[in-house]
Design a protein around this motif. Sequence first.
Motif, PDB file in Angstrom:
ATOM      1  N   PRO A 199       6.249   7.356  -9.186  1.00 45.55           N
ATOM      2  CA  PRO A 199       5.364   8.435  -8.447  1.00 45.55           C
ATOM      3  C   PRO A 199       4.054   7.587  -8.184  1.00 45.55           C
ATOM      4  N   VAL A 200       3.653   7.900  -6.888  1.00 46.66           N
ATOM      5  CA  VAL A 200       2.444   7.358  -6.509  1.00 46.66           C
ATOM      6  C   VAL A 200       1.182   7.426  -7.282  1.00 46.66           C
ATOM      7  N   ALA A 201       1.345   8.576  -7.992  1.00 47.85           N
ATOM      8  CA  ALA A 201       0.242   8.877  -8.862  1.00 47.85           C
ATOM      9  C   ALA A 201       0.207   7.907 -10.076  1.00 47.85           C
ATOM     10  N   ASP A 202       1.161   7.131 -10.216  1.00 45.18           N
ATOM     11  CA  ASP A 202       1.001   6.217 -11.354  1.00 45.18           C
ATOM     12  C   ASP A 202       0.375   5.083 -10.910  1.00 45.18           C
ATOM     13  N   LEU A 203       0.373   4.698  -9.821  1.00 47.53           N
ATOM     14  CA  LEU A 203      -0.378   3.279  -9.133  1.00 47.53           C
ATOM     15  C   LEU A 203      -1.572   3.425  -8.931  1.00 47.53           C
ATOM     16  N   GLN A 204      -2.496   2.258  -8.896  1.00 48.81           N
ATOM     17  CA  GLN A 204      -3.757   2.133  -8.419  1.00 48.81           C
ATOM     18  C   GLN A 204      -3.746   1.937  -6.960  1.00 48.81           C
ATOM     19  N   ILE A 205      -4.733   2.608  -6.476  1.00 49.39           N
ATOM     20  CA  ILE A 205      -4.972   2.245  -4.838  1.00 49.39           C
ATOM     21  C   ILE A 205      -6.094   1.383  -4.474  1.00 49.39           C
ATOM     22  N   VAL A 206      -5.876   0.589  -3.673  1.00 51.78           N
ATOM     23  CA  VAL A 206      -6.755  -0.331  -3.280  1.00 51.78           C
ATOM     24  C   VAL A 206      -6.941   0.086  -1.924  1.00 51.78           C
ATOM     25  N   ASP A 207      -8.015   0.516  -1.212  1.00 53.97           N
ATOM     26  CA  ASP A 207      -8.318   0.823  -0.051  1.00 53.97           C
ATOM     27  C   ASP A 207      -8.650  -0.413   0.986  1.00 53.97           C
ATOM     28  N   ASP A 208      -7.608  -0.909   1.311  1.00 51.41           N
ATOM     29  CA  ASP A 208      -8.016  -2.275   1.909  1.00 51.41           C
ATOM     30  C   ASP A 208      -7.490  -2.336   3.448  1.00 51.41           C
ATOM     31  N   TRP A 209      -6.749  -1.406   3.795  1.00 50.69           N
ATOM     32  CA  TRP A 209      -6.180  -1.417   5.327  1.00 50.69           C
ATOM     33  C   TRP A 209      -7.292  -1.186   6.385  1.00 50.69           C
ATOM     34  N   HIS A 210      -8.079  -2.489   6.584  1.00 46.33           N
ATOM     35  CA  HIS A 210      -9.046  -2.715   7.627  1.00 46.33           C
ATOM     36  C   HIS A 210      -8.363  -3.638   8.703  1.00 46.33           C
ATOM     37  N   THR A 211      -7.754  -3.322   9.673  1.00 41.83           N
ATOM     38  CA  THR A 211      -7.020  -4.189  10.480  1.00 41.83           C
ATOM     39  C   THR A 211      -7.053  -3.844  12.058  1.00 41.83           C
ATOM     40  N   SER A 212      -6.486  -4.682  12.853  1.00 48.24           N
ATOM     41  CA  SER A 212      -6.563  -4.352  14.359  1.00 48.24           C
ATOM     42  C   SER A 212      -5.753  -3.423  14.762  1.00 48.24           C
ATOM     43  N   GLY A 213      -4.240  -3.293  14.300  1.00 46.05           N
ATOM     44  CA  GLY A 213      -3.608  -2.246  14.805  1.00 46.05           C
ATOM     45  C   GLY A 213      -2.807  -1.743  13.838  1.00 46.05           C
ATOM     46  N   LEU A 214      -2.028  -0.605  14.353  1.00 43.73           N
ATOM     47  CA  LEU A 214      -1.384   0.193  13.269  1.00 43.73           C
ATOM     48  C   LEU A 214      -2.251   1.189  12.307  1.00 43.73           C
ATOM     49  N   ARG A 215      -3.611   0.967  12.558  1.00 42.72           N
ATOM     50  CA  ARG A 215      -4.531   1.302  11.726  1.00 42.72           C
ATOM     51  C   ARG A 215      -4.290   2.816  11.109  1.00 42.72           C
ATOM     52  N   GLY A 216      -3.779   3.706  11.931  1.00 43.06           N
ATOM     53  CA  GLY A 216      -3.574   5.220  11.100  1.00 43.06           C
ATOM     54  C   GLY A 216      -2.487   5.351  10.255  1.00 43.06           C
ATOM     55  N   SER A 217      -1.802   4.187   9.961  1.00 39.02           N
ATOM     56  CA  SER A 217      -0.465   3.901   8.957  1.00 39.02           C
ATOM     57  C   SER A 217      -1.009   3.793   7.621  1.00 39.02           C
ATOM     58  N   GLY A 218      -2.220   3.509   7.474  1.00 34.16           N
ATOM     59  CA  GLY A 218      -2.669   3.753   6.021  1.00 34.16           C
ATOM     60  C   GLY A 218      -1.801   2.814   5.056  1.00 34.16           C
ATOM     61  N   SER A 219      -1.797   1.477   5.457  1.00 35.22           N
ATOM     62  CA  SER A 219      -0.648   0.527   4.860  1.00 35.22           C
ATOM     63  C   SER A 219      -1.636  -0.180   3.821  1.00 35.22           C
ATOM     64  N   ILE A 220      -2.179   0.583   2.895  1.00 35.28           N
ATOM     65  CA  ILE A 220      -2.799  -0.018   1.917  1.00 35.28           C
ATOM     66  C   ILE A 220      -2.311  -0.933   0.536  1.00 35.28           C
ATOM     67  N   THR A 221      -2.982  -1.384  -0.250  1.00 38.55           N
ATOM     68  CA  THR A 221      -2.264  -1.946  -1.315  1.00 38.55           C
ATOM     69  C   THR A 221      -2.258  -1.078  -2.495  1.00 38.55           C
ATOM     70  N   THR A 222      -1.123  -1.416  -3.265  1.00 38.90           N
ATOM     71  CA  THR A 222      -0.950  -0.577  -4.606  1.00 38.90           C
ATOM     72  C   THR A 222      -0.833  -1.389  -5.769  1.00 38.90           C
ATOM     73  N   ILE A 223      -1.025  -1.040  -6.909  1.00 45.42           N
ATOM     74  CA  ILE A 223      -1.033  -1.942  -8.164  1.00 45.42           C
ATOM     75  C   ILE A 223      -0.464  -1.108  -9.335  1.00 45.42           C
TER      76      ILE A 223
END
Length: 393
Positions: free
Chosen positions: A171-195
């Motif tokens: 479950p995504v709720a069990d993961l920590q979210i790192v909001d680090d998706w600061h990119t040049s392209g595909l920005r709307g995909s929200g491809s962040i880091t999880t821990i």
Amino acid sequence: MEITQAPPRAELVRRASELVPLLREKAVWMDENRQLHPDVIEAITDAGLLKMRVPVRYGGYESDMGTVVDVLAELGRGDGSTAWTVAVWSISTWLTGLFPDEVQDEVFSTPDVRVCGILSPGAMAVPTEGGYIVNGKWSFNTGAQQSTWNTTAAVTPVEGGGFAPVMLAIPVADLQIVDDWHTSGLRGSGSITTIAKDLFVPAERALPMGPVLQGQHRSKLNANAPIFNAPFMATACSIVSAPALGLALAAKDAFLDRLPGRKITYTSYENQSEAPITHIEVAGAIVAIDEVRFHAHRAADLLDTKSRAGEPWTLEERARIRLDLGAACQRAEEAIGILANASGGSSVYRDVAIQRIRRDVQVLNLHAILHPNTNLELYGRIVCGLDANTLYV
């Protein structure tokens, strides 16, 4: 459990096509906010597009690959990030159908559930009583903040030393979210880091990746469904060729929409559409787009044909799917580059779609699985009689 009659391909493609204006309207917002707009998610859900790879017993469509590719390409005509995110959700939803049936019951108990996924093993799963303790992180986790479940890869120790890859349903709720998706392209995909930190995952929610890569799984109820009778990489690679096609088609639309009345500055051409160079550029771009379509559809057709027949896959056939993916991405970037270069200085403004389309396809081509040269090398190795230099084929 709900059994649904799957809409025909033409109907699902029509629904996706009707969303293109909305996606284009929200594209700048999604680019700036680094996630899909809530209205976009709602529209995709209402159109039933999240059901394409859901088992029929949960109300899904079990759509064939040709349908999935055509639908995603239409979404890509509207916005590349949307097409990429829905592609990832489609792959991860399909992958969930390979887990034991009781795990599927848990995941698909949420209607229109969104499942994100990561193939690269970024964590260690240490066996413990009843399951695994998982620690690690996964970057490029597309759509994680807008998903409920995550199918994500890890490695686990094996007897005699070494490690084996496993896929975990978390479950995504069990993961920590790192909001680090600061990119040049595909920005709307929200491809962040999880821990994951000391996270317990039950044993039934761990799927050995070796058999999965060969098209074997633990679901009894999906055992005879054609879409689940395919190798993982062939399925995933065929799906992610579609956003490349969609972006190429979007570039064609964007260029031709702006063409009327445009002149070529510092020349005598008052109408760009009258210049021979424009004719050559447009025709060259369309040839490249046709090649993108060819490779995306050839991969989908092979996958659908073999899946329906239940035929085994050769190594060369699996590698050719990756060849098609690499060629599709390569030709898409070429087509978009031609049209972007012909779009003039005013195209650099953020509200002009072609600059975003170009950024999106550049990021797409940098993805490790989509990278054209990597895929071409893999296929060439096998044709030349060498072993694959990767498990991911």
